[in-house]
Design a protein around this motif. Structure first.
Motif, mmCIF file in Angstrom:
data_model
loop_
_atom_site.group_PDB
_atom_site.id
_atom_site.type_symbol
_atom_site.label_atom_id
_atom_site.label_comp_id
_atom_site.label_asym_id
_atom_site.label_seq_id
_atom_site.Cartn_x
_atom_site.Cartn_y
_atom_site.Cartn_z
ATOM 1 N N ALA A 94 0.831 -1.194 -0.207
ATOM 2 C CA ALA A 94 -0.100 0.002 -0.031
ATOM 3 C C ALA A 94 0.952 1.421 0.194
ATOM 4 N N VAL A 95 1.897 1.251 -0.664
ATOM 5 C CA VAL A 95 2.795 2.535 -0.870
ATOM 6 C C VAL A 95 1.879 3.161 -2.022
ATOM 7 N N ASP A 96 1.722 4.581 -1.679
ATOM 8 C CA ASP A 96 0.972 5.518 -2.629
ATOM 9 C C ASP A 96 1.661 5.359 -4.010
ATOM 10 N N SER A 126 13.962 6.237 -2.167
ATOM 11 C CA SER A 126 13.556 7.301 -1.385
ATOM 12 C C SER A 126 13.312 6.927 -0.173
ATOM 13 N N PRO A 127 13.633 8.042 0.592
ATOM 14 C CA PRO A 127 13.312 7.657 2.326
ATOM 15 C C PRO A 127 11.735 7.702 2.122
ATOM 16 N N GLU A 128 10.935 8.538 1.626
ATOM 17 C CA GLU A 128 9.480 8.581 1.613
ATOM 18 C C GLU A 128 8.853 7.119 1.305
ATOM 19 N N THR A 129 9.527 6.413 0.175
ATOM 20 C CA THR A 129 9.110 5.048 -0.040
ATOM 21 C C THR A 129 9.530 4.026 0.792
ATOM 22 N N ALA A 130 10.709 4.070 1.380
ATOM 23 C CA ALA A 130 11.051 3.148 2.485
ATOM 24 C C ALA A 130 10.310 3.166 3.585
ATOM 25 N N LEU A 131 9.993 4.441 4.004
ATOM 26 C CA LEU A 131 9.076 4.804 5.049
ATOM 27 C C LEU A 131 7.601 4.094 5.112
ATOM 28 N N ALA A 132 7.113 4.327 3.866
ATOM 29 C CA ALA A 132 5.794 3.758 3.308
ATOM 30 C C ALA A 132 5.664 2.165 3.595
ATOM 31 N N ARG A 191 5.767 1.005 7.073
ATOM 32 C CA ARG A 191 4.438 1.237 7.620
ATOM 33 C C ARG A 191 3.558 0.108 7.053
ATOM 34 N N GLY A 192 3.816 -0.036 5.816
ATOM 35 C CA GLY A 192 2.869 -0.893 5.057
ATOM 36 C C GLY A 192 3.026 -2.315 5.604
ATOM 37 N N VAL A 193 4.141 -2.717 5.584
ATOM 38 C CA VAL A 193 4.427 -4.367 5.998
ATOM 39 C C VAL A 193 3.967 -4.554 7.726
ATOM 40 N N ARG A 194 4.262 -3.381 8.230
ATOM 41 C CA ARG A 194 3.804 -3.532 9.667
ATOM 42 C C ARG A 194 2.393 -3.721 9.817
ATOM 43 N N VAL A 238 24.760 3.421 -7.448
ATOM 44 C CA VAL A 238 24.925 2.214 -6.759
ATOM 45 C C VAL A 238 25.226 2.122 -5.572
ATOM 46 N N GLY A 239 24.509 1.443 -4.511
ATOM 47 C CA GLY A 239 24.887 1.282 -3.185
ATOM 48 C C GLY A 239 24.285 2.511 -2.291
ATOM 49 N N LEU A 240 23.357 3.191 -3.073
ATOM 50 C CA LEU A 240 22.541 4.145 -2.159
ATOM 51 C C LEU A 240 21.330 3.315 -1.576
ATOM 52 N N VAL A 241 21.162 3.297 -0.165
ATOM 53 C CA VAL A 241 20.161 2.678 0.276
ATOM 54 C C VAL A 241 19.424 3.671 1.093
ATOM 55 N N TYR A 242 17.960 3.399 1.305
ATOM 56 C CA TYR A 242 17.401 4.147 2.454
ATOM 57 C C TYR A 242 16.717 2.875 3.320
ATOM 58 N N ALA A 243 17.057 2.909 4.404
ATOM 59 C CA ALA A 243 16.485 1.819 5.581
ATOM 60 C C ALA A 243 15.379 2.531 6.470
ATOM 61 N N ALA A 244 14.266 2.076 6.607
ATOM 62 C CA ALA A 244 13.200 2.452 7.524
ATOM 63 C C ALA A 244 12.879 1.929 8.544
ATOM 64 N N PHE A 245 12.591 2.214 9.698
ATOM 65 C CA PHE A 245 12.394 1.618 10.896
ATOM 66 C C PHE A 245 11.367 2.158 11.719
#
Lengths: 417, 417
Positions: free
Chosen positions: A317-319, A330-336, A339-342, A368-375
């Protein structure tokens, strides 16, 4: 008491086979407190095998060989050692009977060339082999010992455990308990940062010794203490371990067989918290690491490897708007995603990663190697930006460590009951 | 032209690390037609490293070392070789700048001890290292060459490919084509079944040679041909390869660097079909293997590691009734998971697995290693029952191979365009 390992086999010199035997024997010798300064690999050539064994016997008390005990013409080790020690080869009818029985059990007649496996250097001791036709051999002369073992690891290992270890323990009169090792596992700082923090300890080390070992995404600090008793070894070790833990705080995550995933699992169990993970660039690797831990089904509810954008939208359910405006990485997608999987799993905690594992797909803005990790956990929501280096699998592994370590720190420091 | 491999590192002598570098370099040297008669491993001790390199230089034209180029006090190889050749160490400001830039990209300041990595023996040639801070070194004196490479395989391998192979090819004036190797990768039958089918070929082998190498869930058949020209080698190899492929049909899935996942990926791309996976007992390992392949985002839409029953119900829409009646480990649940993930992802093909990876959780009726693998594609729906043996990770790996192989067979034989 010192030993050397000699591996024979042209397949090793040609790189067809990975030499796991040398590592296995080295590890066992270290555990027994037998010093080992050299390992040598040589092909199936009598002259060269002879030179290597002779050279090893000049430097060490014990030489342990693997390979060259088979029935074929290029199996030469036993004959070379007999020659070196000036011993004749003798037929052993009892071993011949065992080899014949081995074939009989498999419904086959023993080929003629297997007979030579029942020939041993005069006065030597056989090492029983329950899983193959080649007995091992222990040859002693004056103060020197040569131990000959077959090459296939599944034959060699049980022979080592059953016969060689007791032999060496008796020979060296060393109580195997006196050598005590403990590996502190460190995640976060690199090898040189750790070395700087431990510099004075590393310089003066003697007992216990300290060894640093860099892995792809963690560093192992291995302490080895020599002592007369277990209690004494433990005392020596305990003091140094406490000092190192303090200097490296909070980066020592576990010891010995513990993995970052098993430590996180134990903490989740203790806190009675459930976990879910959403992965893009790691593609299932985080879930794989978590589920490598026996019993992980108690706390791990769900992993989603949402590789396609459509999966991010439909499953997590990412917008569509978020994806279009900020992009999948992007940080926005990582966070979404987190939230979605929780929400989807009904877990207490969730983490999500999205990034560019390479080798293609990188841009100047998003390399290459850029990663956003949300928690996300309780009311906490955060996104970390990582810039990692290495090939595709290395970037997956480093991302996985970063996520598991964030979980560990949260569970240790913030979710304390 | 002959070479020797010298591996340095106390972690190798203590058995903490498996020496994959020696195998890798040995394989490459064989492919180049450079003879290699010895491999030696030695610890982080200047005297012993010096003796081993000197001894190797007496026997061979080229000595290739790995390890000991790091920033720490026990990284000694470069200094030992400079000493041996009587060369002073020189600071190279260009390498220092590269090392500083390496840390800068990571947002860190270069630790003081990394400076020594920019010191090279006078007159030597640096080998660029794009993935780490230690440049390699080529030192030539009279007819002898020492090539120093770092220990971490992910740094060492690209340096070997990019710089050392062209150097050796030029140096030896040997056409690398004269030794030609090809590995046929086989999934399905075990090593002894394969050996039986190839027995007569294995007995008379001379040129090409044939070597069998058993992995956890596949067997490699390696052919090596010696010939004066590429064309001649290819002809020798082609005939034998065709014969072996026929005898092992349909189990040869690929050659050389291909993996089962990369072969499946290429077939999916060719057929323009999209894939989704649902995993219980493998916990993300199938998705991880699939996404290890660069470009897998073109055909892999979604992986769901539905560990909890609630996840199977809520995410994959497995009927609560199905779970209650047949259990989570059942053909019915496997099939419902495959249908569910295909619907969710909108993929053409889906596979799902549910089973007991152990070590706990087994019963007499459903023992550890029992796995149901479901497969749906077009109108086809099927479930396969597997009984696997091994530890938890082995069962995950064998299950993954079974699923990927089912996909391969379908894509090769049934989904032919």
């Amino acid at each position: 008491m010192s030993a050397e390992i000699v591996s024979t086999g042209t397949e090793l010199l040609l790189g067809h086979t990975l030499n796991t035997n040398a590592q296995y024997i080295a590890e066992r010798l270290a555990a027994l407190g037998v010093y080992c300064y050299y390992q040598t690999t040589v092909g199936d050539n009598a002259d060269r095998i002879g030179q290597v064994i002779e050279n090893a016997l000049n430097r060490a008390d014990i030489v342990i060989t693997t390979g060259g005990l088979g029935p074929t013409m290029d199996d030469l080790t036993k004959e070379v050692v007999a020659d070196l020690f000036g011993l004749p080869m003798e037929m052993h009818p009892d071993h011949l009977a065992k080899i014949e029985a081995f074939f009989q059990r498999r419904g086959r007649k023993m080929p003629e060339n297997n007979k030579k496996q029942a020939m041993l250097p005069a006065g030597s001791q056989a090492i029983p082999n329950h899983l193959g036709t080649a007995p091992g051999v222990i040859v002693e002369q004056d103060d020197k010992v040569v131990i000959l073992l077959p090459g296939p690891p599944f034959e060699m290992r049980p022979m080592f455990e059953e016969t060689v270890i007791p032999y060496l323990a008796a020979k060296t009169k060393i109580n195997p308990g006196v050598l005590h090792s403990r590996t502190l596992k460190v995640v976060g700082p690199g090898e040189s940062v750790i070395e700087n923090r431990l510099r004075d300890l590393l310089t003066v080390q003697s007992n216990p010794t300290i060894a640093l070992l860099a892995k792809t995404a963690e560093v192992h600090v291995r302490l080895t203490a020599r002592a007369r008793t277990e209690t004494e070894a433990a005392a020596l070790m305990g003091e140094l371990e406490a000092e190192i833990r303090q200097r490296l705080h909070p980066y020592v995550y576990g010891v010995d067989e513990e993995s970052l995933a098993s430590v996180v699992g134990a903490l989740l169990n203790e806190r009675n918290l459930k976990l879910a993970i959403a992965e893009s660039c790691t593609g299932g690797y985080i879930a794989h690491q978590i589920t490598n831990v026996p019993g992980s089904s108690d706390y791990f509810l769900l992993g989603v490897a949402s590789y396609a954008n459509s999966a991010k939208e439909n499953v997590l359910a990412v917008d569509e708007e978020t994806l279009r405006t900020y992009g999948a990485v992007s940080p926005e997608t990582a966070l979404a995603m987190a939230r979605g999987v929780r929400r989807l799993a009904g877990s207490d905690i969730a983490a999500a990663v999205t990034g560019i594992a390479g080798p293609g797909g990188g841009t100047e803005e998003k390399p290459v190697g850029l990663v956003y990790a949300a928690f996300v956990a309780g009311d906490k929501e955060e996104v970390e930006k990582l810039q990692l280096f290495g090939d595709r699998v290395t970037i997956k592994e480093k991302t996985t460590y970063a996520v598991l370590n964030r979980l560990r720190v949260y569970l240790t420091e913030e979710a304390r009951p």
